[in-house]
Write an enzyme that holds these catalytic residues in place. Structure first.
Site, mmCIF file in Angstrom:
data_model
loop_
_atom_site.group_PDB
_atom_site.id
_atom_site.type_symbol
_atom_site.label_atom_id
_atom_site.label_comp_id
_atom_site.label_asym_id
_atom_site.label_seq_id
_atom_site.Cartn_x
_atom_site.Cartn_y
_atom_site.Cartn_z
ATOM 1 N N SER A 1 98.998 88.113 57.234
ATOM 2 C CA SER A 1 98.635 86.778 57.717
ATOM 3 C C SER A 1 97.296 86.329 57.139
ATOM 4 O O SER A 1 96.431 87.150 56.821
ATOM 5 C CB SER A 1 98.534 86.760 59.244
ATOM 6 O OG SER A 1 99.710 87.258 59.832
HETATM 7 N N1 SAH Z 1 100.192 91.925 61.110
HETATM 8 C C1 SAH Z 1 100.611 92.125 59.726
HETATM 9 C C2 SAH Z 1 101.407 90.972 59.199
HETATM 10 C C3 SAH Z 1 102.774 91.057 59.640
HETATM 11 S S1 SAH Z 1 103.992 90.048 58.911
HETATM 12 C C4 SAH Z 1 99.457 92.432 58.838
HETATM 13 O O1 SAH Z 1 98.318 92.411 59.295
HETATM 14 O O2 SAH Z 1 99.684 92.734 57.661
HETATM 15 C C5 SAH Z 1 105.224 90.317 60.146
HETATM 16 C C6 SAH Z 1 105.797 91.696 60.188
HETATM 17 O O3 SAH Z 1 106.669 91.748 61.312
HETATM 18 C C7 SAH Z 1 106.658 92.054 58.984
HETATM 19 O O4 SAH Z 1 106.168 93.221 58.399
HETATM 20 C C8 SAH Z 1 108.057 92.270 59.573
HETATM 21 O O5 SAH Z 1 108.801 93.298 58.951
HETATM 22 C C9 SAH Z 1 107.721 92.632 61.008
HETATM 23 N N2 SAH Z 1 108.782 92.452 62.000
HETATM 24 C C10 SAH Z 1 109.706 91.468 62.109
HETATM 25 N N3 SAH Z 1 110.491 91.672 63.187
HETATM 26 C C11 SAH Z 1 110.049 92.821 63.789
HETATM 27 C C12 SAH Z 1 110.436 93.569 64.942
HETATM 28 N N4 SAH Z 1 111.444 93.196 65.737
HETATM 29 N N5 SAH Z 1 109.750 94.692 65.247
HETATM 30 C C13 SAH Z 1 108.716 95.120 64.464
HETATM 31 N N6 SAH Z 1 108.305 94.456 63.366
HETATM 32 C C14 SAH Z 1 108.949 93.324 63.025
#
Ligand code: SAH
Length: 219
Positions: free
Chosen positions: A66
């Site tokens: 993000s």
């Molecule tokens: N917080 C992260 C950015 C995350 S992007 C950072 O600092 O880099 C969103 C993430 O959520 C992705 O990696 C995606 O694979 C994950 N995601 C989506 N659905 C999910 C779920 N049900 N449980 C766990 N992770 C999930």
């Protein structure tokens, strides 16, 4: 210093001043954490010099880390003082988990894509955040064995607030989550648990996140 011996702390300081302070992030602990965590260590090596830009950066598997401002906004909304147990959903690169670990006592982070969970573990260990717990699972179901949580931070857009996450929130705790349409705009909601059965909701405006996929997310 990073692996090349380059210190990107000047870029980090500029990011805090130009992207966070000017947009109203004012919690001193959040600003300090954002100035301390080496974000370049959480993006793929060839994108290191984009790490402090004012937008999300690809981290592989079609996912992104993000934008710095959004990480700071979500962290600030959780009102962390240092003694909390926090659940982070969507570990991705591990960056937000590292920021949260700088602000709270204990962080539990869930990622559904195994390759990303493994890379996040490496990124967190390399930067000294060895105490963050990471597991590969469906985060929409929360982490029942570790509940309740004083803060829950969801970094992917949900169709609605997952019931399991509301249940795993401690009374007085806060849940920050983008809710809206798949692949479209979401509203960043902050839900505070007032009692066993009462919750209060505030909106932090429009945001755009990758979809939250899972049992209580998108199919
Ligand atoms: N917080 C992260 C950015 C995350 S992007 C950072 O600092 O880099 C969103 C993430 O959520 C992705 O990696 C995606 O694979 C994950 N995601 C989506 N659905 C999910 C779920 N049900 N449980 C766990 N992770 C999930």
């Amino acid at each position: 210093m990073n692996k090349d011996g380059q210190d990107l702390s000047d870029m980090r300081r500029a990011m805090v001043r130009c992207q966070l302070v000017t947009r109203g992030i004012s919690d001193g602990r959040v600003l300090e954490a954002m100035e301390r965590v080496p974000r370049e260590q959480f993006v793929p090596e060839h994108l290191r010099f984009e790490a402090y830009e004012d937008h999300p950066v690809p981290i592989g598997q079609g996912q992104t880390i993000s934008q710095p401002y959004i990480v700071a906004l979500m962290a600030e909304a959780l009102c962390l003082k240092g003694r909390e147990r926090v659940l982070d959903i969507g570990t991705g690169s591990g960056y937000a988990a590292a920021v949260l670990a700088s602000l709270a006592l204990e962080v539990f982070s869930i990622e559904r894509i195994p390759e990303l969970a493994a890379q996040a573990r490496k990124n967190l260990d390399r930067t000294g955040f060895t105490q963050v717990h990471v597991k590969c699972a469906d985060g929409t179901l929360g982490w029942p064995e570790a509940a309740p949580f004083d803060g829950i931070c969801v970094a992917a857009g949900a169709p609605a607030v997952p019931a399991a996450l509301k249940q795993q929130l401690a009374v007085g705790g806060r849940l920050v989550i983008p809710v809206g349409t798949e692949g479209g705009l979401q509203q960043l909601l902050c839900i505070t648990r007032l009692s066993d059965s009462e919750y209060e909701q505030a909106s932090y405006g429009d945001v755009r996140f990758v979809p939250l996929l899972g049992e209580e997310g998108w199919p």
